[in-house]
Design a protein around this motif. Structure first.
Motif, mmCIF file in Angstrom:
data_model
loop_
_atom_site.group_PDB
_atom_site.id
_atom_site.type_symbol
_atom_site.label_atom_id
_atom_site.label_comp_id
_atom_site.label_asym_id
_atom_site.label_seq_id
_atom_site.Cartn_x
_atom_site.Cartn_y
_atom_site.Cartn_z
ATOM 1 N N LEU A 190 -5.860 -0.697 -1.127
ATOM 2 C CA LEU A 190 -4.728 0.038 -1.286
ATOM 3 C C LEU A 190 -3.522 -0.607 -0.761
ATOM 4 C CD1 LEU A 190 -6.123 3.485 -0.253
ATOM 5 C CD2 LEU A 190 -5.631 2.912 -2.622
ATOM 6 N N PHE A 191 -3.573 -1.263 0.239
ATOM 7 C CA PHE A 191 -2.106 -1.883 0.760
ATOM 8 C C PHE A 191 -1.740 -3.018 -0.203
ATOM 9 C CE2 PHE A 191 -0.143 -5.138 3.515
ATOM 10 C CZ PHE A 191 0.736 -4.517 3.987
ATOM 11 N N ASN A 192 -2.876 -3.682 -0.827
ATOM 12 C CA ASN A 192 -2.233 -4.922 -1.821
ATOM 13 C C ASN A 192 -1.927 -4.212 -2.905
ATOM 14 O OD1 ASN A 192 -3.409 -7.124 -0.308
ATOM 15 N ND2 ASN A 192 -5.225 -6.986 -1.045
ATOM 16 N N PHE A 193 -2.232 -3.090 -3.379
ATOM 17 C CA PHE A 193 -1.732 -2.317 -4.347
ATOM 18 C C PHE A 193 -0.494 -1.814 -4.156
ATOM 19 C CE2 PHE A 193 -0.783 1.487 -7.051
ATOM 20 C CZ PHE A 193 -1.001 1.098 -8.281
ATOM 21 N N TYR A 194 -0.134 -1.344 -2.805
ATOM 22 C CA TYR A 194 1.267 -0.929 -2.321
ATOM 23 C C TYR A 194 2.392 -2.047 -2.463
ATOM 24 C CZ TYR A 194 4.613 0.328 1.072
ATOM 25 O OH TYR A 194 5.757 0.515 1.896
ATOM 26 N N ILE A 195 1.793 -3.411 -2.203
ATOM 27 C CA ILE A 195 2.512 -4.464 -2.152
ATOM 28 C C ILE A 195 2.899 -4.931 -3.488
ATOM 29 C CG2 ILE A 195 3.107 -6.934 -1.431
ATOM 30 C CD1 ILE A 195 3.385 -4.874 0.738
ATOM 31 N N ASN A 196 1.728 -5.081 -4.291
ATOM 32 C CA ASN A 196 1.928 -5.859 -5.783
ATOM 33 C C ASN A 196 2.397 -4.997 -6.675
ATOM 34 O OD1 ASN A 196 0.644 -7.972 -4.574
ATOM 35 N ND2 ASN A 196 -1.309 -7.425 -4.986
ATOM 36 N N SER A 197 2.338 -3.606 -6.508
ATOM 37 C CA SER A 197 2.872 -2.728 -7.559
ATOM 38 C C SER A 197 4.356 -2.202 -7.293
ATOM 39 C CB SER A 197 1.966 -1.314 -7.494
ATOM 40 O OG SER A 197 2.149 -0.616 -6.173
ATOM 41 N N SER A 198 4.975 -3.038 -6.149
ATOM 42 C CA SER A 198 6.260 -2.943 -5.819
ATOM 43 C C SER A 198 6.872 -1.741 -5.057
ATOM 44 C CB SER A 198 7.330 -3.182 -7.219
ATOM 45 O OG SER A 198 7.005 -4.460 -7.785
ATOM 46 N N ILE A 199 5.662 -0.896 -4.745
ATOM 47 C CA ILE A 199 6.134 0.394 -4.110
ATOM 48 C C ILE A 199 7.183 0.096 -2.666
ATOM 49 C CG2 ILE A 199 5.463 2.303 -2.736
ATOM 50 C CD1 ILE A 199 2.972 2.429 -4.438
ATOM 51 N N HIS A 200 6.656 -0.989 -2.072
ATOM 52 C CA HIS A 200 7.225 -1.223 -0.901
ATOM 53 C C HIS A 200 8.832 -1.669 -1.047
ATOM 54 C CE1 HIS A 200 7.457 -2.482 3.413
ATOM 55 N NE2 HIS A 200 7.669 -3.657 3.104
ATOM 56 N N VAL A 201 8.898 -2.437 -2.116
ATOM 57 C CA VAL A 201 10.321 -3.095 -2.496
ATOM 58 C C VAL A 201 11.082 -1.889 -2.717
ATOM 59 C CG1 VAL A 201 9.805 -3.935 -4.721
ATOM 60 C CG2 VAL A 201 11.639 -4.830 -3.490
ATOM 61 N N ALA A 202 10.688 -0.995 -3.635
ATOM 62 C CA ALA A 202 11.261 0.262 -4.060
ATOM 63 C C ALA A 202 11.870 1.141 -2.939
ATOM 64 C CB ALA A 202 10.342 0.994 -5.011
ATOM 65 N N LEU A 203 10.896 1.005 -1.922
ATOM 66 C CA LEU A 203 11.240 1.970 -0.821
ATOM 67 C C LEU A 203 12.194 1.226 -0.047
ATOM 68 C CD1 LEU A 203 7.760 2.996 0.795
ATOM 69 C CD2 LEU A 203 9.505 4.484 -0.034
ATOM 70 N N ALA A 204 12.272 -0.086 -0.151
ATOM 71 C CA ALA A 204 13.447 -0.759 0.675
ATOM 72 C C ALA A 204 14.750 -0.728 -0.236
ATOM 73 C CB ALA A 204 13.043 -2.290 0.530
ATOM 74 N N VAL A 205 14.798 -0.466 -1.458
ATOM 75 C CA VAL A 205 15.997 -0.346 -2.434
ATOM 76 C C VAL A 205 16.289 1.078 -2.201
ATOM 77 C CG1 VAL A 205 16.916 0.063 -4.521
ATOM 78 C CG2 VAL A 205 15.445 -1.800 -4.108
ATOM 79 N N TYR A 206 15.411 2.000 -2.058
ATOM 80 C CA TYR A 206 15.731 3.379 -1.793
ATOM 81 C C TYR A 206 16.417 3.802 -0.529
ATOM 82 C CZ TYR A 206 14.321 8.231 -0.441
ATOM 83 O OH TYR A 206 14.215 9.752 -0.024
ATOM 84 N N ALA A 207 15.961 3.051 0.497
ATOM 85 C CA ALA A 207 16.317 3.041 1.924
ATOM 86 C C ALA A 207 18.095 2.637 1.976
ATOM 87 C CB ALA A 207 15.879 2.052 3.079
ATOM 88 N N LEU A 208 18.206 1.505 1.280
ATOM 89 C CA LEU A 208 19.591 1.074 1.306
ATOM 90 C C LEU A 208 20.642 1.889 0.377
ATOM 91 C CD1 LEU A 208 19.050 -2.789 0.521
ATOM 92 C CD2 LEU A 208 19.597 -1.796 2.698
ATOM 93 N N THR A 209 20.032 2.413 -0.510
ATOM 94 C CA THR A 209 20.875 3.488 -1.301
ATOM 95 C C THR A 209 20.903 4.757 -0.499
ATOM 96 O OG1 THR A 209 19.550 2.792 -3.190
ATOM 97 C CG2 THR A 209 20.870 4.913 -3.267
ATOM 98 N N TYR A 210 19.874 5.171 0.278
ATOM 99 C CA TYR A 210 20.193 6.466 1.338
ATOM 100 C C TYR A 210 21.141 5.954 2.392
ATOM 101 C CZ TYR A 210 18.288 10.525 3.626
ATOM 102 O OH TYR A 210 18.202 11.605 4.277
ATOM 103 N N LEU A 211 21.000 4.706 2.571
ATOM 104 C CA LEU A 211 22.094 4.467 3.693
ATOM 105 C C LEU A 211 23.493 4.497 3.415
ATOM 106 C CD1 LEU A 211 20.265 1.305 5.233
ATOM 107 C CD2 LEU A 211 21.388 3.071 6.539
ATOM 108 N N THR A 212 23.699 4.421 2.083
ATOM 109 C CA THR A 212 25.139 4.353 1.638
ATOM 110 C C THR A 212 25.293 5.867 1.620
ATOM 111 O OG1 THR A 212 24.734 2.506 -0.046
ATOM 112 C CG2 THR A 212 26.660 3.986 -0.676
#
Length: 277
Positions: free
Chosen positions: A7-29
């Motif tokens: 599940l963790f590998n899927f979380y990383i490989n499916s780009s959920i983690h990076v999507a949360l990072a982009v979401y976070a930066l957008t939310y910060l704005t």
């Protein structure tokens, strides 16, 4: 392999983690400019990031191995399709002029993966933006900057003032710094013709550049007309963590060092900022 690791590998490989990072930066704005929680924009950014990143990462694999795709890749394809549909659903809730703005970054993402220009421009046989020597990190930083800063600002009808421009420049710098551990890690894989930053100036100097850029980003905060102790402190802590990760990055690094820890820094930044609010 345990279920949790899968599940963790899927979380990383499916780009959920990076999507949360982009979401976070957008939310910060949104937080920085006093904009209320914008669900359509944030959810669109999240699902668009998954769609775009998976397209870029797996376009070649799916193109050449479509008849014998591994189970994990098929799962990611299905997941990406679902995210694409959700991206469209939230995209339809955005103003038409914003969709035109998004289209620009969509095209950049498309041509980042798909061959479209003459062979003489490229360093390998891919013929896409990703293959133009020295361009990769700046294209990614530009897209992240446009999506996480200008998109929420324009979508909420705010004007592009000096503070917005400074924030955009900071975000551009921040993404470049975050990319450095990835660039260092990929030294053993990247063609020398790609002219990545570590290839041009070496690993040690790349780390120095990362620290200098982080310091520049912090100092830029004081040029804004509206700053708060909360924003300064959360930015400072975030940049310290980022600097440490850059300093300890190496060619032979743990599988999740960059893909999880480095890419998770924007999420930590958002959490710090919300905690201080």
């Amino acid at each position: 392999m345990s279920v949790l690791k899968q599940l963790f590998n899927f979380y990383i490989n499916s780009s959920i983690h990076v999507a949360l990072a982009v979401y976070a930066l957008t939310y910060l704005t949104l937080v920085e400019f006093g904009i209320s929680y914008d669900k359509p924009v944030l959810y669109f950014v999240f699902y668009a990031t998954i769609t775009g990143y998976n397209f870029v990462k797996y376009f070649g694999l799916a193109k050449f191995h479509h008849r014998s795709l591994a189970t994990w890749l098929k799962a990611i394809q299905i997941f990406s399709l679902v995210c694409f549909v959700l991206m469209c659903c939230y995209g339809l809730q955005l103003p038409t002029k914003i969709l035109m703005y998004i289209l620009v970054f969509g095209l950049i993402t498309f041509f980042y993966a798909v061959p479209f220009l003459p062979k003489r421009i490229f360093v390998d046989k891919q013929h896409n933006l990703r293959s133009i020597g020295g361009l990769k990190v700046y294209v990614i930083a530009l897209v992240w900057c446009g999506v996480t800063v200008f998109l929420p600002i324009l979508s909420n009808g705010l004007s592009i003032n000096d503070d917005v421009l400074i924030t955009a420049f900071q975000r551009f710098i921040f993404v470049i710094v975050l990319m450095l551990p990835f660039e260092i890690r990929d030294l053993k894989f990247d063609s020398l013709k790609l002219s990545t930053i570590p290839q041009k100036i070496g690993v040690k100097n790349t780390k120095y550049i990362g620290i200098a850029l982080a310091l520049m980003m912090f100092l830029l905060e004081f040029l804004k007309d509206e700053i708060t102790d909360k924003s300064i402190f959360s930015l400072f802590i975030t940049l310290v963590i980022t600097a440490v990760l850059v300093l300890f990055s190496k060619i032979e690094q743990d599988k999740y060092y960059s893909a999880f820890w480095v890419e998770g820094v924007p999420i930590l930044w958002l959490l710090f900022r919300l905690f201080l609010s």
